[in-house]
Write a protein that holds these residues in place. Structure first.
Motif, PDB file in Angstrom:
ATOM      1  N   GLU A 677       0.849  -1.192   0.000  1.00 20.29           N
ATOM      2  CA  GLU A 677       0.000   0.000   0.000  1.00 20.29           C
ATOM      3  C   GLU A 677       0.883   1.240   0.000  1.00 20.29           C
ATOM      4  O   GLU A 677       1.950   1.249   0.622  1.00 20.29           O
ATOM      5  N   LEU A 678       0.393   2.272  -0.663  1.00 16.03           N
ATOM      6  CA  LEU A 678       1.163   3.513  -0.760  1.00 16.03           C
ATOM      7  C   LEU A 678       0.244   4.705  -0.621  1.00 16.03           C
ATOM      8  O   LEU A 678      -0.803   4.785  -1.266  1.00 16.03           O
ATOM      9  N   GLU A 679       0.623   5.623   0.254  1.00 15.72           N
ATOM     10  CA  GLU A 679       0.004   6.941   0.330  1.00 15.72           C
ATOM     11  C   GLU A 679       1.114   7.962   0.222  1.00 15.72           C
ATOM     12  O   GLU A 679       2.094   7.906   0.972  1.00 15.72           O
ATOM     13  N   ALA A 680       0.974   8.893  -0.692  1.00 17.50           N
ATOM     14  CA  ALA A 680       2.020   9.893  -0.881  1.00 17.50           C
ATOM     15  C   ALA A 680       1.396  11.243  -1.188  1.00 17.50           C
ATOM     16  O   ALA A 680       0.307  11.320  -1.769  1.00 17.50           O
ATOM     17  N   LEU A 681       2.107  12.277  -0.801  1.00 21.96           N
ATOM     18  CA  LEU A 681       1.682  13.643  -1.089  1.00 21.96           C
ATOM     19  C   LEU A 681       2.900  14.453  -1.485  1.00 21.96           C
ATOM     20  O   LEU A 681       3.913  14.451  -0.783  1.00 21.96           O
ATOM     21  N   VAL A 682       2.806  15.119  -2.625  1.00 23.35           N
ATOM     22  CA  VAL A 682       3.840  16.041  -3.076  1.00 23.35           C
ATOM     23  C   VAL A 682       3.225  17.430  -3.102  1.00 23.35           C
ATOM     24  O   VAL A 682       2.193  17.651  -3.749  1.00 23.35           O
ATOM     25  N   ARG A 683       3.846  18.362  -2.376  1.00 21.85           N
ATOM     26  CA  ARG A 683       3.340  19.731  -2.309  1.00 21.85           C
ATOM     27  C   ARG A 683       4.497  20.685  -2.616  1.00 21.85           C
ATOM     28  O   ARG A 683       5.103  21.278  -1.721  1.00 21.85           O
ATOM     29  N   PRO A 684       4.851  20.835  -3.898  1.00 12.84           N
ATOM     30  CA  PRO A 684       6.003  21.660  -4.242  1.00 12.84           C
ATOM     31  C   PRO A 684       5.789  23.154  -4.019  1.00 12.84           C
ATOM     32  O   PRO A 684       6.750  23.908  -3.886  1.00 12.84           O
ATOM     33  N   SER A 685       4.536  23.597  -4.033  1.00 17.42           N
ATOM     34  CA  SER A 685       4.236  25.007  -3.797  1.00 17.42           C
ATOM     35  C   SER A 685       2.837  25.117  -3.234  1.00 17.42           C
ATOM     36  O   SER A 685       2.094  24.133  -3.181  1.00 17.42           O
ATOM     37  N   ARG A 686       2.489  26.317  -2.841  1.00 15.59           N
ATOM     38  CA  ARG A 686       1.146  26.488  -2.292  1.00 15.59           C
ATOM     39  C   ARG A 686       0.084  26.451  -3.378  1.00 15.59           C
ATOM     40  O   ARG A 686      -1.106  26.347  -3.095  1.00 15.59           O
ATOM     41  N   PHE A 687       0.497  26.494  -4.655  1.00 19.12           N
ATOM     42  CA  PHE A 687      -0.462  26.503  -5.744  1.00 19.12           C
ATOM     43  C   PHE A 687      -0.825  25.105  -6.243  1.00 19.12           C
ATOM     44  O   PHE A 687      -1.874  24.919  -6.847  1.00 19.12           O
ATOM     45  N   PHE A 688       0.041  24.133  -5.992  1.00 13.24           N
ATOM     46  CA  PHE A 688      -0.166  22.811  -6.585  1.00 13.24           C
ATOM     47  C   PHE A 688       0.239  21.714  -5.609  1.00 13.24           C
ATOM     48  O   PHE A 688       1.213  21.849  -4.854  1.00 13.24           O
ATOM     49  N   ASP A 689      -0.511  20.626  -5.614  1.00  9.00           N
ATOM     50  CA  ASP A 689      -0.125  19.439  -4.870  1.00  9.00           C
ATOM     51  C   ASP A 689      -0.650  18.214  -5.601  1.00  9.00           C
ATOM     52  O   ASP A 689      -1.577  18.288  -6.412  1.00  9.00           O
ATOM     53  N   LEU A 690      -0.059  17.074  -5.294  1.00  4.77           N
ATOM     54  CA  LEU A 690      -0.429  15.804  -5.900  1.00  4.77           C
ATOM     55  C   LEU A 690      -0.439  14.745  -4.816  1.00  4.77           C
ATOM     56  O   LEU A 690       0.576  14.525  -4.141  1.00  4.77           O
ATOM     57  N   SER A 691      -1.583  14.101  -4.629  1.00  7.68           N
ATOM     58  CA  SER A 691      -1.667  12.988  -3.687  1.00  7.68           C
ATOM     59  C   SER A 691      -1.905  11.700  -4.467  1.00  7.68           C
ATOM     60  O   SER A 691      -2.560  11.695  -5.517  1.00  7.68           O
ATOM     61  N   VAL A 692      -1.370  10.608  -3.933  1.00 11.54           N
ATOM     62  CA  VAL A 692      -1.469   9.306  -4.582  1.00 11.54           C
ATOM     63  C   VAL A 692      -1.792   8.263  -3.532  1.00 11.54           C
ATOM     64  O   VAL A 692      -1.192   8.249  -2.451  1.00 11.54           O
ATOM     65  N   GLN A 693      -2.762   7.411  -3.838  1.00 12.09           N
ATOM     66  CA  GLN A 693      -3.026   6.212  -3.054  1.00 12.09           C
ATOM     67  C   GLN A 693      -2.998   5.035  -4.022  1.00 12.09           C
ATOM     68  O   GLN A 693      -3.655   5.077  -5.064  1.00 12.09           O
ATOM     69  N   ALA A 694      -2.239   4.017  -3.669  1.00  8.50           N
ATOM     70  CA  ALA A 694      -2.113   2.875  -4.567  1.00  8.50           C
ATOM     71  C   ALA A 694      -2.003   1.594  -3.752  1.00  8.50           C
ATOM     72  O   ALA A 694      -1.429   1.587  -2.658  1.00  8.50           O
ATOM     73  N   THR A 695      -2.553   0.530  -4.303  1.00  7.60           N
ATOM     74  CA  THR A 695      -2.434  -0.798  -3.710  1.00  7.60           C
ATOM     75  C   THR A 695      -2.107  -1.786  -4.806  1.00  7.60           C
ATOM     76  O   THR A 695      -2.828  -1.870  -5.814  1.00  7.60           O
ATOM     77  N   TYR A 696      -1.010  -2.505  -4.611  1.00  6.06           N
ATOM     78  CA  TYR A 696      -0.726  -3.633  -5.487  1.00  6.06           C
ATOM     79  C   TYR A 696      -0.741  -4.890  -4.637  1.00  6.06           C
ATOM     80  O   TYR A 696      -0.102  -4.949  -3.577  1.00  6.06           O
ATOM     81  N   GLN A 697      -1.477  -5.895  -5.083  1.00  9.25           N
ATOM     82  CA  GLN A 697      -1.565  -7.133  -4.323  1.00  9.25           C
ATOM     83  C   GLN A 697      -1.733  -8.314  -5.267  1.00  9.25           C
ATOM     84  O   GLN A 697      -2.178  -8.161  -6.411  1.00  9.25           O
ATOM     85  N   ASP A 698      -1.349  -9.484  -4.770  1.00 11.14           N
ATOM     86  CA  ASP A 698      -1.507 -10.720  -5.528  1.00 11.14           C
ATOM     87  C   ASP A 698      -2.359 -11.673  -4.689  1.00 11.14           C
ATOM     88  O   ASP A 698      -1.833 -12.538  -3.976  1.00 11.14           O
ATOM     89  N   PRO A 699      -3.687 -11.528  -4.748  1.00 11.90           N
ATOM     90  CA  PRO A 699      -4.576 -12.358  -3.916  1.00 11.90           C
ATOM     91  C   PRO A 699      -4.901 -13.676  -4.603  1.00 11.90           C
ATOM     92  O   PRO A 699      -5.438 -13.691  -5.714  1.00 11.90           O
TER      93      PRO A 699
END
Length: 835
Positions: A677-699
């Motif tokens: 599982e992955l949760e990430a946030l990139v906030r390079p400036s106050r004008f822009f941000d990018l959040s990511v949630q991802a799950t890779y699994q082999d069920p």
């Protein structure tokens, strides 16, 4: 001792990571605070968490030894979830099917092999909405609605969830409500939707004095539904009132909630393939907007022994519920405190829906298949024909533009339930080789419920708001001499159940959070739980209602008047151990191993009181996580493993020839899942941000072999778990303008292929959704919102046709099939006034 950080360090953390309500621009000059909505789906490292733990001390999210996602008030207001299940989409690790509507959806986490909420606890203020979320036709989201009275959400996957909550090996999602002492002021919000949605939310809270507060809030809503049902599909709302006391050491909260709401339950729709082999719409049917249910399958008498049962499709999933919650904390001294959470729920829940079943078939093929049996049943008949029920208008393969027919089960399930849940614990804060936050407690749940189910199976044409068809037998002159159906019904009484159950469950648990050094913390916890249930399940038989002119009433399921007693008891023991190490206040690692279980649900005996295949399922889980927070980058990454041992899988398959369910096949097998599982946030400036949630699994299924009804041996070892994608990905680029008063997000959701059956015989293709969220703060009090879901009107399938069986759905190369898509493009606009 507990980790202690300097004032300067904490200030640096706050500067870098942003609070739930404000973010600070890393490029701004010292002291220049910029008001921005919370951009982070990862939440704030410094938020205090209460879910998935026993201790009463404050614990920052950054210090947790398990995977937890927090959704702040700002994040919830911006995304404006259309249902409870929609909030889960913002949490990695979960696979969510919210295509069923506002209630009765499916949630899976980290390789859970069961549907609904049977292994994920839905909580309100740290107490389960329903003790057992896996009761048949009684999902806890039927008794819960998301509205503006919710302040924030905490979601725990795996880890300690099953130690401190029942039926929660997959996780706990805790909806925490507002209180008068926390939320002085009020809000009124109006929401319009392009499916004739009109909704009003509101609340008001205030302090009566320094320690006492009152709060009242709720919503009312009407709409035609997110698919065109042809009638008012959603109607109702809820109201809650809260009185609370908090002096910093002791607290008390009395919360009373009343819900009276009905929503539709959306089922699979017919689909086909184009010349390139891509899934597409059946001619004359819009899979994104239409549904087979409609006015012609509403308000129908379903013949029964005695008087007919009046089936009202407009009732949908109708919940009438009173819920009373009393929570409190009493500080005994500086070391010990008592915590108590108590809930009483009295609910009448009705689920009426039209379940498409069988195969989507050309009309001529269907008639040819039943012609010999119908002609044999009515002497003098020379042929059969189809006509619309009630009018006698002939139907041919060109009448509705596609010449297709399908079965439709008109199913009504009534499940009134009365439930009491109490959770009580003694907490202690003390020093012994470090700092300890210890708790020992017990949970008790008692619930009585009835389960009354009745169904009639109809024959339908394929169009939006499908119409009932009759098949009649005619003589050489074309005169009707008999009817295979009756008023569109192929069979009355194709399901019957009459059940009364009483359940008592008790759990004892203990846990210790041991802060060994400023950087290292060890967590230990264990749980013993026992559930005991008993009741009566009606014996069933088939009767002929005696109408010689039709075959529809020849095999009506009903009760014999005798009941089979059910008396079962199960118990098991679980434990977990975790460790967290903080390299710095904003960076750490954790590891955890959990040995837990899932007890059988009383609902498993609703339709089969003599079953002997159920037992406690052992579950092994492990996770290893890393978290980091910087001035432009936040990251939560968790590797996980889960294994369910000896799970009973039951194959329920509705037979379109007999119009009843075949005797179920049962296979006991394991499942095993590795993932990240992955949760990430990139906030390079106050004008822009990018959040990511991802799950890779082999069920995968392990050891899944059986001999099917034809005598052939089937081996599904290593096959992918049904419905769950290997990759779930959600990226949210966002722009903030005008000092944060305007925020626009584009949600990009991608899901890889899935399978609707254990055989992996039919593929549900990968799909990508685009959603748009906008919020503009016009003044300090007035805000405008816009949410557009499925911006490109993508055709994405979340499930196949469960009525075709979960082991093998049948012919994967069939020209037509049933599956449930996500909703088409929907638009909701809102105006919010705070005061």
């Amino acid at each position: 001792m507990k980790a202690v950080y300097s004032t300067a360090s904490l200030a640096a953390i706050s500067l870098a990571l942003a609070s739930p309500s404000y973010a600070q621009n890393a490029d701004a000059e010292d002291g220049d605070e910029v008001s921005l909505p919370d951009a982070s789906r990862s939440g704030d490292f410094n938020v205090i968490i209460v879910t998935g733990r026993a201790g009463g001390s404050e614990l920052r999210k950054a210090e947790a030894s398990y995977a937890i996602t927090t959704l702040s008030d700002d994040a919830l207001r911006l995304t404006n979830p259309a249902s409870t299940a929609d909030t889960f989409k913002q949490v990695p690790g979960f696979w969510v099917e919210s295509s069923g509507g506002e209630g009765s959806n499916n949630v899976r986490s980290r390789g859970i092999p069961t549907d609904g909420y049977s292994a994920v606890a839905l909580q309100e203020n740290s107490l389960s909405v329903q003790y057992d979320g896996g009761l048949g036709y009684l999902n806890p989201d039927q008794s819960f609605r998301f509205d503006e009275t919710i302040a924030r959400v905490e979601a725990v996957r795996g880890g300690p969830a099953s130690i401190f909550a029942p039926f929660a090996p997959g996780g706990v999602v805790n909806f925490i409500t507002r209180k008068g002492t926390d939320e002085p002021g009020g809000r009124v919000k109006y929401t319009w939707g392009n499916y004739n949605l009109n909704r009003l939310d509101g609340y008001y809270g205030t302090r009566l004095d320094e320690n006492w507060g009152v709060f009242v809030g709720g919503f009312y809503r009407q709409s035609d539904g997110m698919r065109d049902t042809g009638f008012l599909a959603e109607k109702g709302g809820q109201i809650r009132g809260t009185v609370d006391y908090d002096d910093g050491r002791n607290s008390l909260m009395l919360d009373v909630k009343y819900l009276d709401d009905r929503v539709p339950f959306y089922l699979p729709v017919p689909l086909t393939y184009d010349a390139d082999g891509e899934i597409t719409d059946v001619p004359g049917f819009d899979s994104r907007e239409d549904t087979l249910a409609g006015p012609d399958t509403d308000d129908l008498p379903i013949k029964n022994v005695g008087r007919p049962y009046l089936f009202d499709l407009t009732e949908g999933s109708h919940t009438q519920m009173t819920q009373i919650t009393l929570n409190g904390v009493l500080a005994l001294n500086d070391t010990f405190a008592l915590e108590s959470r108590n809930r009483y729920r009295d609910a009448d829940i009705l689920r009426n829906a039209m379940f498409p079943t069988g195969n989507v078939t050309e009309l001529d093929v269907f008639l040819n298949g039943i012609r010999p049996a119908v002609l044999a049943a009515f002497p003098g008949a020379t042929d059969i024909r189809a006509e619309y029920a009630g009018g006698g208008v002939p139907v041919t393969d060109t009448t509705n533009g596609n010449g297709l027919v399908v079965g439709g089960n008109l199913l009504s399930v009534s499940v009134p339930i009365e439930e009491v849940i109490t959770d009580n614990r003694l907490t202690a804060e003390f020093e012994a080789g470090g700092s300890h936050s210890f708790a020992v407690g017990f949970t008790y749940g008692h619930y009585d419920y009835r389960f009354d189910r009745y169904m009639g199976t109809t024959l339908l044409d394929v169009q939006g708001n499908a119409r009932r068809l009759d098949v009649v037998a005619v003589d050489a002159d074309g005169d009707v001499v008999g009817r295979a159906t009756d008023n569109g019904f192929q069979r009355y009484g194709s399901i019957y159940d009459n059940v009364g159950m009483k359940v008592d469950a008790i759990a004892l648990y203990a846990g210790d959070e041991w802060q060994v050094t400023d950087a290292l913390r060890l967590d230990f916890a264990a749980r013993w739980e026992q559930t005991e249930f008993g009741g009566q399940v009606a014996e069933k038989t088939t009767v002929n209602l005696g109408d010689p002119t039709t075959l529809a009433d020849d095999q009506v399921l009903t009760g014999t008047g005798n009941f089979i007693e059910v008396d079962e008891r199960f118990d098991d023991f679980a434990w977990t151990v975790g460790a967290n190490y903080q390299f710095a206040p904003s960076m750490g690692v954790f590891a955890r191993y959990t040995d837990t279980f899932k007890l059988p649900s009383a609902g498993e005996w609703n339709g089969n009181p003599t079953r002997t295949d159920q037992r406690s399922v052992p579950i092994k889980m492990a996770e290893l996580g890393f978290k980091y927070g910087g001035d432009v980058f936040n990251l939560f990454a968790t590797a996980f493993f889960s294994k369910f041992e000896g799970v009973s899988f039951t194959n329920y398959r509705f037979n379109p020839v007999t119009n009843e369910y075949d005797d179920p096949e049962v296979v006991v097998a394991d499942t095993e899942t590795w993932g990240m599982e992955l949760e990430a946030l990139v906030r390079p400036s106050r004008f822009f941000d990018l959040s990511v949630q991802a799950t890779y699994q082999d069920p995968q299924y392990k050891g899944f072999t059986y001999t099917d009804q034809t005598g052939a041996v089937q081996d599904y070892d290593g096959n992918q778990l049904i419905r769950v994608p290997k990759l779930s990905f959600r990226a949210v680029p966002a722009v903030n303008l005008f000092d944060g008063r305007l925020r626009t997000e584009l949600e990009v959701e991608h899901y890889t292929k899935r399978y609707p059956d254990i055989a992996n015989s039919q593929e549900l293709p990968a799909y990508t959704l685009l959603n748009l969220n906008f919020r503009g703060q016009v003044t300090d009090s007035l805000a405008l919102g816009l949410n557009v879901s499925n911006l490109t009107d993508e055709l994405g399938l979340t499930e196949g046709n469960p009525r075709a069986g979960s082991f093998n759905t049948g012919d994967p190369n069939a020209r037509y099939f049933l599956a449930r898509p996500v909703f088409g493009r929907t638009v909701r606009a809102s105006v919010t006034l705070d005061f």
